[in-house]
Design a protein around this motif. Structure first.
Motif, PDB file in Angstrom:
ATOM      1  N   VAL A 156       0.838  -1.199   0.000  1.00 21.07           N
ATOM      2  CA  VAL A 156       0.000   0.000   0.000  1.00 21.07           C
ATOM      3  C   VAL A 156       0.876   1.254   0.000  1.00 21.07           C
ATOM      4  O   VAL A 156       0.593   2.226  -0.708  1.00 21.07           O
ATOM      5  CB  VAL A 156      -0.947  -0.012   1.220  1.00 21.07           C
ATOM      6  N   LEU A 157       1.950   1.238   0.795  1.00 17.96           N
ATOM      7  CA  LEU A 157       2.867   2.377   0.808  1.00 17.96           C
ATOM      8  C   LEU A 157       3.485   2.593  -0.564  1.00 17.96           C
ATOM      9  O   LEU A 157       3.541   3.732  -1.057  1.00 17.96           O
ATOM     10  CB  LEU A 157       3.966   2.146   1.848  1.00 17.96           C
ATOM     11  N   LEU A 158       3.927   1.540  -1.214  1.00 19.95           N
ATOM     12  CA  LEU A 158       4.552   1.674  -2.532  1.00 19.95           C
ATOM     13  C   LEU A 158       3.560   2.234  -3.555  1.00 19.95           C
ATOM     14  O   LEU A 158       3.902   3.108  -4.356  1.00 19.95           O
ATOM     15  CB  LEU A 158       5.080   0.320  -2.996  1.00 19.95           C
ATOM     16  N   GLY A 159       2.321   1.734  -3.530  1.00 26.11           N
ATOM     17  CA  GLY A 159       1.319   2.263  -4.455  1.00 26.11           C
ATOM     18  C   GLY A 159       1.027   3.727  -4.210  1.00 26.11           C
ATOM     19  O   GLY A 159       0.894   4.519  -5.152  1.00 26.11           O
ATOM     20  N   GLY A 160       0.939   4.117  -2.934  1.00 19.38           N
ATOM     21  CA  GLY A 160       0.703   5.522  -2.616  1.00 19.38           C
ATOM     22  C   GLY A 160       1.835   6.415  -3.087  1.00 19.38           C
ATOM     23  O   GLY A 160       1.605   7.520  -3.604  1.00 19.38           O
ATOM     24  N   GLY A 217      -2.716   9.479  -3.152  1.00 18.55           N
ATOM     25  CA  GLY A 217      -1.469   8.829  -2.770  1.00 18.55           C
ATOM     26  C   GLY A 217      -1.097   9.078  -1.326  1.00 18.55           C
ATOM     27  O   GLY A 217      -0.718   8.153  -0.591  1.00 18.55           O
ATOM     28  N   ILE A 218      -1.204  10.325  -0.892  1.00 22.20           N
ATOM     29  CA  ILE A 218      -0.844  10.653   0.490  1.00 22.20           C
ATOM     30  C   ILE A 218      -1.782   9.956   1.464  1.00 22.20           C
ATOM     31  O   ILE A 218      -1.375   9.502   2.535  1.00 22.20           O
ATOM     32  CB  ILE A 218      -0.872  12.180   0.693  1.00 22.20           C
ATOM     33  N   GLY A 219      -3.068   9.866   1.088  1.00 23.50           N
ATOM     34  CA  GLY A 219      -4.052   9.265   1.973  1.00 23.50           C
ATOM     35  C   GLY A 219      -3.760   7.821   2.322  1.00 23.50           C
ATOM     36  O   GLY A 219      -4.120   7.357   3.413  1.00 23.50           O
ATOM     37  N   VAL A 220      -3.103   7.077   1.425  1.00 25.93           N
ATOM     38  CA  VAL A 220      -2.739   5.689   1.747  1.00 25.93           C
ATOM     39  C   VAL A 220      -1.287   5.562   2.183  1.00 25.93           C
ATOM     40  O   VAL A 220      -0.937   4.674   2.971  1.00 25.93           O
ATOM     41  CB  VAL A 220      -3.012   4.741   0.555  1.00 25.93           C
ATOM     42  N   ALA A 221      -0.408   6.448   1.689  1.00 23.18           N
ATOM     43  CA  ALA A 221       1.023   6.312   1.983  1.00 23.18           C
ATOM     44  C   ALA A 221       1.360   6.717   3.409  1.00 23.18           C
ATOM     45  O   ALA A 221       2.151   6.046   4.085  1.00 23.18           O
ATOM     46  CB  ALA A 221       1.846   7.145   0.997  1.00 23.18           C
ATOM     47  N   VAL A 222       0.771   7.806   3.898  1.00 17.90           N
ATOM     48  CA  VAL A 222       1.156   8.304   5.219  1.00 17.90           C
ATOM     49  C   VAL A 222       0.736   7.351   6.341  1.00 17.90           C
ATOM     50  O   VAL A 222       1.552   7.033   7.221  1.00 17.90           O
ATOM     51  CB  VAL A 222       0.605   9.727   5.441  1.00 17.90           C
ATOM     52  N   PRO A 223      -0.506   6.824   6.373  1.00 17.32           N
ATOM     53  CA  PRO A 223      -0.812   5.839   7.421  1.00 17.32           C
ATOM     54  C   PRO A 223       0.113   4.625   7.361  1.00 17.32           C
ATOM     55  O   PRO A 223       0.532   4.104   8.403  1.00 17.32           O
ATOM     56  CB  PRO A 223      -2.266   5.453   7.138  1.00 17.32           C
TER      57      PRO A 223
END
Length: 481
Positions: A320-324, A358-364
């Motif tokens: 999920v981080l990589l996709g974000g 992207g930020i919405g999934v990467a930051v968590p």
């Protein structure tokens, strides 16, 4: 999420949002503050820099104190100091008192925010609920800064610049009262004491480092490196080190915080550069600039609150981080390709929406990775390290992107390019560099964040008192080149 834990999380996120908002809400009011209090052009930058220096310098000390005497005590003490300092700033009659108040705000903000992430991990040790809690927390972190531009513009226009500080007072008092009733007691670390020389060295070193970055003073940067080196030597021989060197020997912890630093450098640096881009290239005023930012925090809110936890549960944190990160980098690259006379709806809005996704999934996801493997006795310190990485990323992103943008614009002007085109070239290069930061975070995630450490055993959390109604949490000195 149970009602009592949800109410406790609401208190933590309300305070987190208030502190994050303060990082951008003040920027909009700088011209009015300068005019009313007679600041010099160089002196007014310390309305922002004073906060950053105190905040960045005290995060690690605050995190360690949370482990030694309990996160609840440190959080409430920091909240009280931040609230009182906000009152001082709002009624400051002189420039000197305002800067003093900003230093105190930074100190209070550091003590309150340094332990929040660790407290959330203790409240929600299970992966699923923790992912949802991190989504809410991440929205306050990533979306709050952008919302600050809107709130700052509205408050300054309607009530004057003191309102941006005074609004913290009733919120801070309410959060303190609810915090006293809701926040669970946290056990202090067994044995050991506070390494006073180490605390002085790390606080002075980090403060000097932040100052060197935001003001570009090379000798102060050298002094910061010397102080931080002395701190590491001290930790090797101290009987009760402030930061046990065993933590700094954890490759996962260092890699995860490097990713945090790079992501924040890209995100916060982008926000400030994009502010100048919207004003200088598109001709927006302060309020329209704030409104133009809204699609990003709105998308962050929708994704981090409603989607991120489900994606994490299904695919895992790292994918999920990589996709974000791919989405964030794509949005930045798209912004860098805007023409000399861009149209917001076509050349800016789509990129902001993609970045919000992207930020919405990467930051968590990166927040969860940075806390992975932390144990009860060092949760506060690991949380402080995460916040220090965020603060360093903020200062680095602002300084580097602004400097690169200014240099590129000056070069283009010297080559005879029109002012508008030269500005656009400068901002485009800054957006590409921000995408480079994101690409570096992607590389760190791919190479160094493959096998997460085993999570610590679930920590029993003392039951807080019966839930009481909690109000819903409310939503740089950079010169244009």
């Amino acid at each position: 999420m149970s009602g009592s834990r949800g109410a406790t999380l609401a208190v933590l996120n309300t305070v987190s949002l208030m502190i994050v908002l303060d990082s951008t809400i003040v920027a909009v009011a700088i011209p009015a503050i300068q005019q009313d209090l007679g600041f010099s052009p160089a002196g007014v930058a310390w309305v922002i820099n004073g906060y950053l220096v105190a905040f960045g310098g005290l995060l690690l000390l605050a995190g360690r104190l949370g482990d030694l005497i309990g996160s609840r005590r440190v959080f409430l003490a920091g909240l009280a100091l931040f609230t009182v300092a906000s009152l001082l700033c709002g009624f400051a009659p002189t420039a000197e008192l305002l800067i003093a108040g900003r230093f105190l705000q930074g100190a209070g903000g550091a003590f309150a925010s340094a332990v929040i992430l660790g407290m959330i991990v203790r409240l929600y040790p299970a992966p699923g609920p923790q992912a949802r809690a991190m989504g809410i927390f991440s929205f306050t972190q990533a979306g709050g800064a952008a919302i600050g531009f809107v709130v700052g513009g509205i408050l300054t226009d309607l009530a004057g610049w003191p309102a941006i500080f005074l609004i913290n007072v009733p919120i801070g008092i309410a959060a303190f009262i609810f915090g006293l009733r809701l926040l669970p007691a946290s056990a202090a670390a067994a044995g050991g004491g506070l390494d006073i020389p180490g605390a002085l060295l790390i606080t002075a070193g980090l403060s000097a480092g932040v100052y060197a970055i935001v003001d570009g003073v090379i000798p102060v940067g050298a002094l910061a490196l010397l102080l931080l080196t002395a701190f590491l030597v001290r930790q090797k021989y101290a009987s009760s080190p402030l930061i046990p060197l065993r933590l700094l020997r954890r490759p996962w912890l260092l890699a995860a915080n490097s990713a945090v630093l790079l992501i924040v450098a890209a995100g916060l640096g982008f926000q400030f550069v994009n502010t100048l881009f919207l004003q200088k290239v598109l001709g927006f005023d302060a309020l329209r600039t704030g409104l133009a930012f809204l699609p990003t925090p709105l998308m962050i809110g929708v994704v981090s609150l409603l989607v991120a936890a489900r994606l994490t549960s299904r695919f895992g944190v790292r994918p999920v981080l990589l996709g974000g990160l791919v989405l964030v980098a794509g949005g930045l690259v798209a912004l860098s390709q805007a023409p000399s006379s861009p149209v917001y709806a076509w050349h800016v809005l789509p990129a902001l929406v993609v970045m919000g996704l992207g930020i919405g999934v990467a930051v968590p996801a990166v927040m969860m990775l940075s806390m992975a493997g932390s144990s009860e006795e060092d949760t506060g310190l690991v949380s402080g390290l995460n916040n220090t990485a965020q603060q360093a990323g903020m200062a680095l992103g602002l300084a580097v992107l602004a400097a690169v943008s200014a240099a590129r614009t000056s070069s283009q002007l010297g080559a005879g390019v029109s002012a508008g085109a030269a500005l656009r070239e400068g901002y485009s290069l800054a957006f590409l560099l921000a995408a480079g930061f994101v690409a570096a975070a992607f590389a760190v995630t791919v190479t160094a964040l493959r096998n997460p450490p085993a999570p610590p055993a679930a920590v029993p959390v003392p039951a807080p008192p019966a839930a009481v109604p909690v109000p819903d949490p409310g939503p740089s000195g950079l010169a244009a080149p």
